[in-house]
Motif scaffolding. Structure first.
Motif, PDB file in Angstrom:
ATOM      1  N   TYR A  46       0.613  -7.683  -2.287  1.00 19.95           N
ATOM      2  CA  TYR A  46       0.559  -8.937  -3.041  1.00 19.95           C
ATOM      3  C   TYR A  46      -0.883  -9.423  -3.144  1.00 19.95           C
ATOM      4  N   ASN A  47      -1.201 -10.033  -4.272  1.00 17.34           N
ATOM      5  CA  ASN A  47      -2.565 -10.470  -4.560  1.00 17.34           C
ATOM      6  C   ASN A  47      -2.693 -11.972  -4.356  1.00 17.34           C
ATOM      7  N   PHE A  48      -3.297 -12.354  -3.240  1.00 17.62           N
ATOM      8  CA  PHE A  48      -3.495 -13.769  -2.953  1.00 17.62           C
ATOM      9  C   PHE A  48      -4.877 -14.258  -3.375  1.00 17.62           C
ATOM     10  N   ASP A  49      -5.690 -13.349  -3.912  1.00 14.20           N
ATOM     11  CA  ASP A  49      -7.005 -13.742  -4.429  1.00 14.20           C
ATOM     12  C   ASP A  49      -6.927 -14.268  -5.862  1.00 14.20           C
ATOM     13  N   GLU A  50      -5.797 -14.083  -6.506  1.00 14.90           N
ATOM     14  CA  GLU A  50      -5.642 -14.520  -7.891  1.00 14.90           C
ATOM     15  C   GLU A  50      -5.738 -16.043  -7.991  1.00 14.90           C
ATOM     16  N   TRP A  53       6.455  -9.923   2.422  1.00 16.90           N
ATOM     17  CA  TRP A  53       5.597 -10.903   1.756  1.00 16.90           C
ATOM     18  C   TRP A  53       5.045 -11.892   2.779  1.00 16.90           C
ATOM     19  N   LEU A  54       5.899 -12.336   3.677  1.00 19.96           N
ATOM     20  CA  LEU A  54       5.483 -13.323   4.666  1.00 19.96           C
ATOM     21  C   LEU A  54       4.418 -12.756   5.588  1.00 19.96           C
ATOM     22  N   ASP A  55       4.565 -11.516   6.014  1.00 16.71           N
ATOM     23  CA  ASP A  55       3.553 -10.895   6.861  1.00 16.71           C
ATOM     24  C   ASP A  55       2.197 -10.867   6.155  1.00 16.71           C
ATOM     25  N   GLN A  56       2.216 -10.562   4.865  1.00 17.07           N
ATOM     26  CA  GLN A  56       0.962 -10.473   4.122  1.00 17.07           C
ATOM     27  C   GLN A  56       0.322 -11.843   3.903  1.00 17.07           C
ATOM     28  N   VAL A  57       1.121 -12.852   3.588  1.00 19.02           N
ATOM     29  CA  VAL A  57       0.536 -14.176   3.350  1.00 19.02           C
ATOM     30  C   VAL A  57      -0.004 -14.763   4.651  1.00 19.02           C
ATOM     31  N   ILE A  58       0.667 -14.506   5.767  1.00 19.64           N
ATOM     32  CA  ILE A  58       0.168 -14.974   7.062  1.00 19.64           C
ATOM     33  C   ILE A  58      -1.177 -14.326   7.378  1.00 19.64           C
ATOM     34  N   ALA A  59      -1.305 -13.043   7.103  1.00 20.37           N
ATOM     35  CA  ALA A  59      -2.576 -12.362   7.350  1.00 20.37           C
ATOM     36  C   ALA A  59      -3.684 -12.939   6.478  1.00 20.37           C
ATOM     37  N   TYR A  60      -3.367 -13.271   5.221  1.00 18.96           N
ATOM     38  CA  TYR A  60      -4.378 -13.839   4.326  1.00 18.96           C
ATOM     39  C   TYR A  60      -4.774 -15.233   4.801  1.00 18.96           C
ATOM     40  N   ILE A  61      -3.789 -16.021   5.210  1.00 19.38           N
ATOM     41  CA  ILE A  61      -4.071 -17.365   5.726  1.00 19.38           C
ATOM     42  C   ILE A  61      -4.952 -17.282   6.969  1.00 19.38           C
ATOM     43  N   GLN A  62      -4.645 -16.351   7.867  1.00 21.85           N
ATOM     44  CA  GLN A  62      -5.484 -16.192   9.060  1.00 21.85           C
ATOM     45  C   GLN A  62      -6.906 -15.846   8.669  1.00 21.85           C
ATOM     46  N   GLY A  63      -7.067 -15.006   7.642  1.00 27.31           N
ATOM     47  CA  GLY A  63      -8.398 -14.690   7.155  1.00 27.31           C
ATOM     48  C   GLY A  63      -9.128 -15.919   6.641  1.00 27.31           C
ATOM     49  N   ASN A  64      -8.405 -16.794   5.940  1.00 28.76           N
ATOM     50  CA  ASN A  64      -9.023 -18.027   5.441  1.00 28.76           C
ATOM     51  C   ASN A  64      -9.391 -18.979   6.576  1.00 28.76           C
ATOM     52  N   ILE A  65      -8.557 -19.025   7.603  1.00 32.73           N
ATOM     53  CA  ILE A  65      -8.879 -19.859   8.770  1.00 32.73           C
ATOM     54  C   ILE A  65     -10.138 -19.334   9.452  1.00 32.73           C
TER      55      ILE A  65
END
Length: 391
Positions: A3-7, A287-299
């Motif tokens: 999933y692309n969370f950079d969009e 999806w949830l695993d991926q969004v959590i990883a992206y959120i952790q990256g933003n934190i």
């Protein structure tokens, strides 16, 4: 599937609260909105597909709770939190805040005491006040960069309270309470006849290696003396569907609450209320695993940026969710000056920490559930505003 969370998604002309409220709340529209707790990521495609599939039948008639709604919740809370529940324990509510209001109305009377722990999600004390109940404040303690409960004060403050509204995990601090802490809360509240209402809307966004303990699972006292609210709305970015639920193991408490909501048909839901929940819980793990990883990256990105470029602002690192409480007290500003720095100086819309109680004075709440490019731009604008203020 990746999933692309950079969009970067344009949310204009969608009646998005985080955009539409800029002018009335801050008097301008040129702000990067990083305040209200939804994400700037697409709602997962499997949820959108489930809604579209339902629309293929072009009759939006009265709707019952489908088996898929019950079964998906039962399976989800068992797999993630080891909690075995039954259909009889569950009630639909049109959002957790409305559900809290219904609980207050059904289980307490005007003048009764309800305890909260500031700084905390402000509707907890606002709905208590609006329903003519007395708010008892049991402040959290900020220590070594994390909030903790003062158990000795807790024992005193809870006396005479009908309800204790627990933010589990905590908002705005992002604290994941330990099993030992929750066991002690359950014991004290059970001894005092205080029902614990556990708001667990951020539970699914617990950041590894932290582990969320659903309150009712930690002890026998907790099981028989609690109401747990949950929803996929935060984790799967679907709060606009206003679909949540509560689980009550105690039959007496459940009977009282159910009679109240059924008497006003609050638990009926709508044609879309149950579809999204079932789709999220049945298909959402990857999806949830991926969004959590992206959120952790933003934190992590936020924490590094502040330490390197704005050291006077410190991030309270959340153990759950995408909300970062920023400790700005070293800037030496009054709260109005602090808000002005963010709004007028940095052109950012964040939550004023003081709305979470006076204990939030000197803080701002940042939502990092946004593409990293947006977050970087926001932090650079904040850095520039801080530098200009020091000149």
């Amino acid at each position: 599937m990746i999933y692309n969370f950079d969009e970067v998604i344009d949310r204009r002309n969608t009646d998005a609260l985080k955009l539409e409220a800029l002018q009335p709340r801050w008097g301008r529209t040129d702000l990067i909105p990083l305040w209200v707790a939804d994400m700037d990521f697409r709602t997962p495609p499997f949820i959108i597909k489930a809604l579209r599939d339902r629309l293929e039948n072009e009759i939006l008639g009265y709707t019952v709770k489908p088996d898929s709604w019950y079964d998906s919740i039962i399976n989800w809370v068992n797999q993630r939190y080891g909690w075995k529940v039954s259909r009889e324990m569950m009630n639909f509510t049109p959002g957790i805040v409305p559900g809290l209001a219904m609980l207050i109305q059904s289980l307490t009377r005007p003048g009764d005491k309800v305890m909260v722990q500031p700084p905390v999600y402000h509707p907890f004390f606002l709905i208590t006040q609006h329903n003519n109940r007395e708010v008892v404040y049991n402040p959290l303690v900020l220590e070594n960069g994390q909030f903790r409960m003062d158990m000795e004060r807790f024992k005193e403050d809870v006396k005479g309270c009908k309800l204790f509204i627990l933010c589990n995990p905590h908002n705005p601090g992002g604290r994941v309470w330990t099993k030992e802490e929750l066991i002690e809360v359950a014991r004290i509240c059970d001894e005092n006849g205080t029902i614990v209402v556990s708001d667990e809307i951020h539970a699914d966004l617990t950041l590894p290696p932290n582990k969320h303990c659903s309150f009712a699972t930690v002890s026998e006292e907790a099981r028989r003396n609690s109401i747990v609210f949950m929803s996929p709305s935060k984790a799967f970015n679907m709060p606009g569907m206003a679909s949540s639920y509560c689980i009550i193991e105690n039959e007496s408490i459940r009977r009282t609450f159910t009679a109240y909501i059924n008497g006003s048909e609050y638990a009926e839901g709508n044609v879309f209320s149950f579809i999204g929940v079932a789709a999220a819980y049945s298909n959402g793990t990857e999806w949830l695993d991926q969004v959590i990883a992206y959120i952790q990256g933003n934190i992590d990105f936020t924490d590094r940026f502040l330490k390197e470029r704005i050291p006077a602002i410190k991030a309270i690192l959340p153990q759950a969710s995408y909300l970062v409480f920023l400790d700005c007290r070293e800037l030496g500003l009054s709260q109005p000056e602090l808000v002005s720095l963010f709004v007028e100086g940095a052109h950012l819309a964040l939550n004023d920490g003081a709305i979470f109680g006076k204990e939030g004075t000197g803080f701002m709440r940042l939502n990092v559930a946004t593409p990293r490019s947006v977050l970087q731009k926001a932090l650079e604008q904040l850095e520039k505003a801080c530098n200009e203020r020091q000149k």
